[in-house]
Design a protein around this motif. Structure first.
Motif, PDB file in Angstrom:
ATOM      1  N   SER A 124       0.810  -1.212   0.000  1.00  0.00           N
ATOM      2  CA  SER A 124       0.000   0.000   0.000  1.00  0.00           C
ATOM      3  C   SER A 124       0.847   1.267   0.000  1.00  0.00           C
ATOM      4  N   ILE A 170       0.265   4.112  -2.921  1.00  0.00           N
ATOM      5  CA  ILE A 170      -0.098   5.524  -2.745  1.00  0.00           C
ATOM      6  C   ILE A 170       0.965   6.432  -3.353  1.00  0.00           C
ATOM      7  N   VAL A 193      -7.360   6.322  -5.802  1.00  0.00           N
ATOM      8  CA  VAL A 193      -7.228   6.515  -4.356  1.00  0.00           C
ATOM      9  C   VAL A 193      -8.438   5.936  -3.633  1.00  0.00           C
ATOM     10  N   TRP A 252      -7.736   2.313  -3.501  1.00  0.00           N
ATOM     11  CA  TRP A 252      -6.646   2.087  -2.552  1.00  0.00           C
ATOM     12  C   TRP A 252      -7.165   2.090  -1.123  1.00  0.00           C
ATOM     13  N   LEU A 293       2.854   9.247   2.216  1.00  0.00           N
ATOM     14  CA  LEU A 293       1.783  10.251   2.283  1.00  0.00           C
ATOM     15  C   LEU A 293       2.343  11.669   2.409  1.00  0.00           C
ATOM     16  N   VAL A 301      -5.964  12.083   0.245  1.00  0.00           N
ATOM     17  CA  VAL A 301      -6.373  11.272   1.388  1.00  0.00           C
ATOM     18  C   VAL A 301      -7.039  12.187   2.402  1.00  0.00           C
TER      19      VAL A 301
END
Length: 894
Positions: free
Chosen positions: A508, A512, A545, A548, A574, A585
């Motif tokens: 993950s 991202i 996203v 995800w 991130l 996010v």
């Protein structure tokens, strides 16, 4: 109104910590100006007189430093020559100088030392020059020594410095040759008798010329020759013999050294200063291949100076102004960093030294500027993308344009006929300083590297306003973005990450990063006027996203691998979502991840959390610091900072601030002196001003830096049940400040008298510091203030306190106009005139308040988190008041 007893106790503990803290890294940087001029001192034994080491820690760099007092007493301030029984000299005593304190700033390491009745500082200044790329490219450092009598009596003082041939090679049994140039400056130079251009052995250059230089003048003597004879003569006589030794030989054959002695005369309460320059020059610095062309690139300083000697002469003449610029830059960085914590300030200072020391700056065709980074401590690669990605926050903060100079060598190669892959290359060479390219890179890292390049290119343009790379390489960026889409970051089976997590499915953190890379491409397209492309990439990123989040988000945290519900990771990728204001996010996800981090920290190891659950006990400090920049929870953020700080100050393991180590015992894994530590600047970059609007239309600071996440906010992290505590604390301080004036002038020993020193009020009209716009500081024990000067009233020679100094007189400066010291600053110049007093002020402003890492007995995880918040809010309130009124920059020499 009174604080509850528990809160009052915590508050007083925090205040006491402000004056007692000290940053003592296990390895202190002293000369850090290039991958090959990179020297550190082992401080695990807390003594200054040890031989410096190359960044790799396995090569001694000979540097002898002595101070001779009253003709018979000799002290050593660097090196360990006096421990050698074969060194013969006549003296009443021989001993190490006493290390009273150490200060590390982004540009300087300052040793506060005592030699009997003489108080002196040795300041190693490795400049960072954001506004002058020529000076930034000049691979030289300053060493200042200034001394003053600590007992108000006159003392005869001589000082000495030498370098050995060990700086030139990892091997001892190699022949070297040397020379000394006389004139307004005296410059020793040495090199291998058979240098090998653009080659290195065990990370040390085979083509460097070592320089050790100082200003000529009365009382300055010099000599080259065997180490025993020269050092012994100085220790016995206080001078050396102004002679060149013609016997060229191997480095370890009676170790040839290149030394200076300065007779300071009778030292009293007026400080005396000496400056040396230390450098390692190479020409050319890089061999670059692009397409069918291979060029040996010259260092960028050659666009101004015809030879190193010309540069050294200008360098020494510029010493006073260089100190002023360094002081101003240090003050800016540290003021910003102290808004977060003193632990963070320490890390940023250390990280700056090794990040910018990893780079060689070269001149390309048409005087273009290229920067080449060596992957110090991890590999020998040239411009490694994953290390650039980690270090990029430091370059964005110092001068975002420099990011273009780092990325363009990669982009230039990747658009050449030699490179045919549809994705970004991981580097442009396996062995620095040869940038020969990687014509057939593995596709397994294509998502990671291509995303990193897109993110860095957009970040550099956004914060510099410079669209050069976006316009020049748009088709290449587009090719990479389409490659990421075809690879599908949501299905990363068989892919590799820059962390070495191979063979994991559906990672993950990698996913991202790929999604943010596609969104960065949308921003690039929008900026260059490609509206259809911008919509395409923005829609793709938004769609992905959502998918995800559906697969990566478990009940209470984000997974490391989607198929394993117990997996977790530090979600450092991130960071660009926060930095670039993308808001891909939601804050809800960040909050959930913060709560998970807080829970994990309660059971974390001594040196922090592993960067991924699939990498047991492996800490990567650079990813830890980028993760800290993603958090909105102050307790979690400061835990990350504190754990990295614990490694930097690890007294059990001598290491030059490594990037990868064991979470359990701090043992080195890899990454000594790595430039990846530039990630420490991540928190500071969140408030950078955007120069390009992008898709968000925002041109202020990062749009995601509101009161909850703003790293500059002092008390904004207090939430929920702490609102009442905020009112109590503020009410308490308002009550005390109303009584401040009366209590201060009555001199009563009340809490209000103490806390009033942190207020905003102007100094008393009679205050001698009023022109500096700072408030008076309480003096250390044994000092008295009289008419604006501080005098020492205790003859105890072991005291480590510092004296207020009159303006320095430069000793042995050249008599020509070009080498005259500048006019002494007036008070209205607002420049500190006392380096030593400023050190005392700086030392009084430390904060080592430890954060709880486990709940109280019987408490819950939530209780521990709340207590951490409460302690943090109190500490940050104190730091805010201190930064408003009491912050002083590090020492300034005038």
């Amino acid at each position: 109104m009174h604080l509850p007893y528990a809160y009052a106790y915590i508050l007083l503990f925090a205040l006491s910590s402000l004056v007692n803290g000290q940053f003592l890294p296990s390895a202190a940087p002293i000369v850090t100006r290039s991958p090959y001029l990179n020297a550190w001192v082992d401080l695990t034994g807390s003594k200054p007189n040890s031989w410096p080491k190359f960044w790799s820690t396995n090569r001694t760099l000979g540097w002898g430093g002595f101070i001779r007092v009253n003709g018979n007493d000799t002290y050593e301030w660097t090196g360990a020559a006096m421990e050698d029984p074969a060194l013969k000299f006549t003296a009443r005593s021989r001993q190490a100088a006493v290390l009273n304190n150490l200060i590390v700033t982004p540009t300087r390491t300052i040793f506060i030392l005592r030699a009997g009745p003489i108080q002196f500082n040795v300041t190693y200044l490795s400049p960072i020059e954001p506004d002058d790329i020529v000076l930034q490219s000049f691979p030289f450092s300053y060493v200042f020594l200034d001394a003053v009598s600590a007992d108000n009596q006159a003392h005869s003082v001589q000082v000495y410095s030498d370098l050995s041939g060990e700086w030139l090679s990892f091997a001892d049994a190699v022949k070297i040759q040397w020379d000394t140039t006389l004139g307004p400056i005296i410059a020793h130079s040495a090199q291998l008798s058979t240098p090998k251009s653009l080659q290195e052995v065990t990370n040390m250059a085979s083509d460097g010329t070592l320089y050790h230089a100082t200003n000529a003048g009365n009382g300055v003597t010099w000599e080259t020759g065997g180490h025993y004879a020269i050092r012994g003569w100085f220790l016995s006589q206080g001078s050396v013999n102004n002679t060149k030794n013609p016997d060229f030989r191997n480095i370890n054959d009676n170790y040839p050294i290149f030394g200076y002695a300065h007779d300071l005369g009778s030292v009293t309460s007026t400080p005396v200063s000496v400056v040396w320059a230390v450098g390692l020059a190479r020409n050319p610095v890089i061999r670059q291949t692009s397409g069918s062309d291979t060029l040996d690139l010259l260092p960028y300083w050659t666009t101004k100076y015809s030879s190193p000697l010309d540069g050294i002469q200008a360098f020494l003449a510029d010493a006073p102004k260089a100190k002023e610029r360094a002081s101003a830059l240090d003050a800016k960085i540290q003021k910003d960093a102290m808004k977060i914590s003193s632990n963070y300030n320490d890390l940023v200072s250390l990280a700056a030294r090794q990040t910018f020391a990893s780079v060689e700056t070269a001149v390309g065709p048409s005087d273009s500027i290229y920067m080449f980074m060596k992957d110090i401590g991890t590999s020998q690669r040239v411009n490694p993308v994953e290390t650039l990605y980690a270090a990029f926050p430091a370059f964005l903060y110092i001068n975002s344009t420099w990011g273009r100079y780092l990325l363009e060598p990669l982009l230039q190669y990747e658009t050449s006929t030699q490179y045919t892959a549809s994705y970004a290359s991981p580097d442009i060479g396996s062995f620095f300083p040869i940038a020969a390219g990687q014509p057939n890179p593995s596709s397994l890292r294509s998502i990671d590297d291509s995303s990193a390049m897109l993110i860095m290119a957009w970040a550099q343009a956004r914060f510099s306003g410079d669209q050069t790379l976006l316009n020049r390489y748009y088709s290449t960026f587009q090719k990479w973005a389409d490659s990421i889409i075809s690879s599908n970051p949501l299905n990363t089976a068989g892919a590799q990450t820059a962390d070495g997590l191979d063979g994991q499915n559906d990672m993950s953190n990698l996913a991202i990063k790929g999604i943010i890379g596609i969104r960065a491409m949308a921003e690039i397209s929008h900026t260059v006027g490609k509206g259809d492309d911008a919509s395409k990439y923005q829609n793709q990123a938004s769609s992905w996203v959502s998918s995800w989040l559906a697969s990566a988000s478990s009940g209470d945290h984000l997974l490391s691998t989607n198929s394993t519900s117990s997996s977790w990771s530090l979600m450092y990728n991130l960071y660009p979502d926060k930095l670039l204001g993308m808001k891909l996010v939601s804050q809800e996800i960040y909050d959930k991840q913060d709560r998970f981090y807080t829970t994990r920290t309660l059971s974390g190891d001594k040196y922090g959390l592993a960067y991924d659950s699939n990498a047991i006990n492996v800490v990567k400090s650079h990813w830890t610091m980028l993760t800290a920049a993603t958090t909105t929870d102050i307790g979690a953020r400061d835990y990350f900072v504190k754990m990295v700080h614990d490694k930097a100050t690890d007294s059990n393991n001598f290491a030059t601030f490594p990037s990868t180590y064991s979470s359990v015992d701090g043992k080195l894994i890899t990454g000594l002196a790595s430039p990846a530590q530039g990630a420490a600047f991540g928190l500071l970059t969140l408030n950078l001003e955007s120069k390009l609007a992008g898709l968000s239309g925002n041109t202020g600071g990062s749009p995601d830096t509101g009161s909850k996440s703003n790293v500059g906010a002092i008390a904004g992290g207090i939430v929920g049940g702490l609102a009442g505590l905020v009112l109590i604390v503020l009410g308490f301080f308002f009550f005390l400040r109303k009584r401040k004036a009366r209590d201060y002038h009555e001199g009563e020993s009340k809490p209000a008298t103490f806390f009033a020193r942190f207020g905003r009020d102007q100094p008393h009209p009679d205050d001698p510091l009023v022109d500096y716009h700072v408030e008076p500081m309480p003096l250390p024990s044994g000092y008295q203030s009289q008419q604006g000067r501080v005098s020492y009233s205790n003859s105890n020679s072991s005291s480590g306190q510092l004296l207020q100094l009159a303006p320095l007189r430069l000793h042995n400066a050249d008599q020509s106009a070009a080498f005259q010291a500048p006019p002494l600053p007036r008070k209205t110049d607002r420049i500190a005139t006392s380096s030593l007093e400023d050190v005392a002020r700086y030392n009084s402003n430390r904060d080592v308040l430890p954060l709880p890492t486990s709940p109280s007995v019987g408490g819950t995880s939530s209780d521990a988190s709340q207590l951490r918040h409460e302690v943090e809010s109190l500490r940050r309130e104190m730091e805010e008041m201190r930064s408003r009124t009491m912050y002083e920059p590090p020492p300034e020499y005038t």
